[in-house]
Design a protein around this motif. Structure first.
Motif, short mmCIF file in Angstrom:
data_model
loop_
_atom_site.label_atom_id
_atom_site.label_comp_id
_atom_site.label_asym_id
_atom_site.label_seq_id
_atom_site.Cartn_x
_atom_site.Cartn_y
_atom_site.Cartn_z
N ARG A 301 0.63 13.91 -0.81
CA ARG A 301 -0.03 13.94 -1.78
C ARG A 301 -1.22 12.90 -1.79
O ARG A 301 -2.34 13.03 -2.39
N SER A 302 -1.19 11.93 -1.00
CA SER A 302 -1.99 10.47 -1.12
C SER A 302 -1.84 9.71 0.38
O SER A 302 -1.16 10.22 0.92
N MET A 303 -2.80 8.97 0.32
CA MET A 303 -2.80 8.08 1.55
C MET A 303 -2.38 6.72 1.06
O MET A 303 -2.82 6.27 -0.05
N GLN A 304 -1.64 5.77 2.04
CA GLN A 304 -1.32 4.46 1.41
C GLN A 304 -2.26 3.55 2.36
O GLN A 304 -2.32 3.50 3.80
N LEU A 305 -2.89 2.53 1.78
CA LEU A 305 -3.73 1.54 2.44
C LEU A 305 -2.93 0.16 2.25
O LEU A 305 -2.24 -0.07 1.37
N ARG A 306 -3.08 -0.60 3.51
CA ARG A 306 -2.51 -1.75 3.61
C ARG A 306 -3.44 -2.72 3.69
O ARG A 306 -4.47 -2.59 4.54
#
Length: 367
Positions: A301-306
């Motif tokens: 559903r989404s992408m995770q940024l760090r």
């Protein structure tokens, strides 16, 4: 005993008492003069000066007791109660000498600690010295206390064997490993290991059983960890020898922190990188070593940024992470609110099905 013998004994008693008074006065004069001379000699020496100040009171008692003991030993054995007076004076002298040794050890420790302040930016070496000095001083103090008690017990004929055994135990503490099975001695040996190996120090940042805190105090039996919310976690010294724990300031207080943000796949990354960089540059907690934004996960559903950010210590890094997180959320709310994480759905023929599903509403096998 005739009248002449009584007269002679009475004269001896008066001579002994007069000698005792003179001995005490001379001892106090010697102490006063010696204290002035020693204070002047050690004025520019931090360790020696601290030892001199710590030992002033016990030495003021010890010198008269030494003088009195010399008088009682020189007195004739025919005096009434002279053996009891000698024994009592010897006990007081041993107790005072033990007190003097404890104060001298404390003076050495305080003198060393005073030369290494932890109120500086790079206090790694100072914290190491503080930890070693305090633990070794407490261990030495315990040994002196046991030795003093043993010597006092050995002055009693009935307890001489007990005193000898206790004194022997004090000398075996640091040699015989099997004695560490006892709780008190196990913590004592653990304290020596911590002082020499330095797995933790005063003011170190530790993670113990999921709790984040700073080492506030290290005693001879336990460590006090000050939790971030002002609680105190008290942990036996032996626990640190037998269990793993995290030390965030083992070699340096510098640390890398992470900020995670979830965004929609359509969100352009370059504006977010610029916003993260601006947030770091505007924060006083950033040490200018690293400010990096990366995609670390691509979900359904989404992408995770760090975002990786660096600071001089963990407390500053916590505040920096909060500032960067707030700045990124505020930036997306103002500039790209449509690209916040969404739950997509597709409506076909009055039937709602998730995006990517087949004509029958079933997800394809690869999904």
């Amino acid at each position: 005993m005739n009248l002449g013998d009584l007269q002679l004994l009475e004269d001896s008693s008066w001579r002994v008492l007069l000698s005792a008074v003179v001995a005490v006065v001379l001892a106090l004069v010697v102490h006063r003069v010696g204290a002035v001379v020693i204070w002047r000699i050690t004025r520019g020496l931090p360790v020696a000066g601290m030892v001199a100040r710590r030992c002033w009171r016990p030495s003021r008692v010890a010198l008269p007791l030494i003088a009195l003991q010399a008088v009682w030993q020189a007195a004739p054995d025919t005096l009434a109660l002279i053996s009891q007076v000698r024994h009592g004076n010897a006990l007081l002298l041993l107790a005072t000498l033990t007190w003097l040794a404890l104060r001298a050890i404390d003076g050495v420790a305080q003198g060393i600690i005073s030369q290494h302040s932890v109120e500086v930016e790079d206090n790694l070496n100072a914290r190491r010295i503080h930890t070693q000095t305090r633990l070794l001083a407490r261990t030495a103090g315990f040994m002196v206390l046991v030795a003093g008690l043993s010597l006092m017990l050995m002055t009693f004929p009935g307890a001489r064997q007990l005193g000898a055994s206790l004194l022997a135990s004090a000398g075996v503490i640091g040699i015989v490993a099997g004695i560490a099975a006892r709780p008190v001695f196990s913590n004592l040996i653990a304290g020596l290991q911590i002082a020499l190996a330095q797995p933790l120090r005063i003011d170190d940042v530790l993670i113990v059983q999921g709790e984040w805190g700073r080492v506030e105090e290290i005693t001879g039996t336990y460590v006090v960890l000050k939790i971030w919310d002002e609680r105190r976690l008290v942990i036996p010294l032996q626990w640190f020898i037998e269990n793993p724990f995290q030390n965030w300031t083992r070699n340096s207080a510098q640390i890398i922190g992470t900020v995670f943000v979830w965004v929609d796949y359509r969100m352009p990354l370059e504006p977010l990188r610029q916003a993260a960089r601006q947030a770091c540059e505007a924060a006083a907690e950033w040490d200018k070593r690293l400010c990096l934004l990366q995609v670390v996960e691509a979900g359904e559903r989404s992408m995770q940024l760090r975002v990786l950010v660096t600071s001089g210590n963990s407390s500053l890094n916590w505040d920096l992470r909060c500032k960067v997180r707030e700045a990124l959320v505020d930036f997306m709310q103002r500039e790209y609110p449509q690209f916040l994480p969404l739950m997509r759905a597709e409506v076909t023929g009055g039937v709602e099905r998730p995006q990517g599903a087949g004509p029958t509403g079933q997800l394809p096998p690869h999904a």
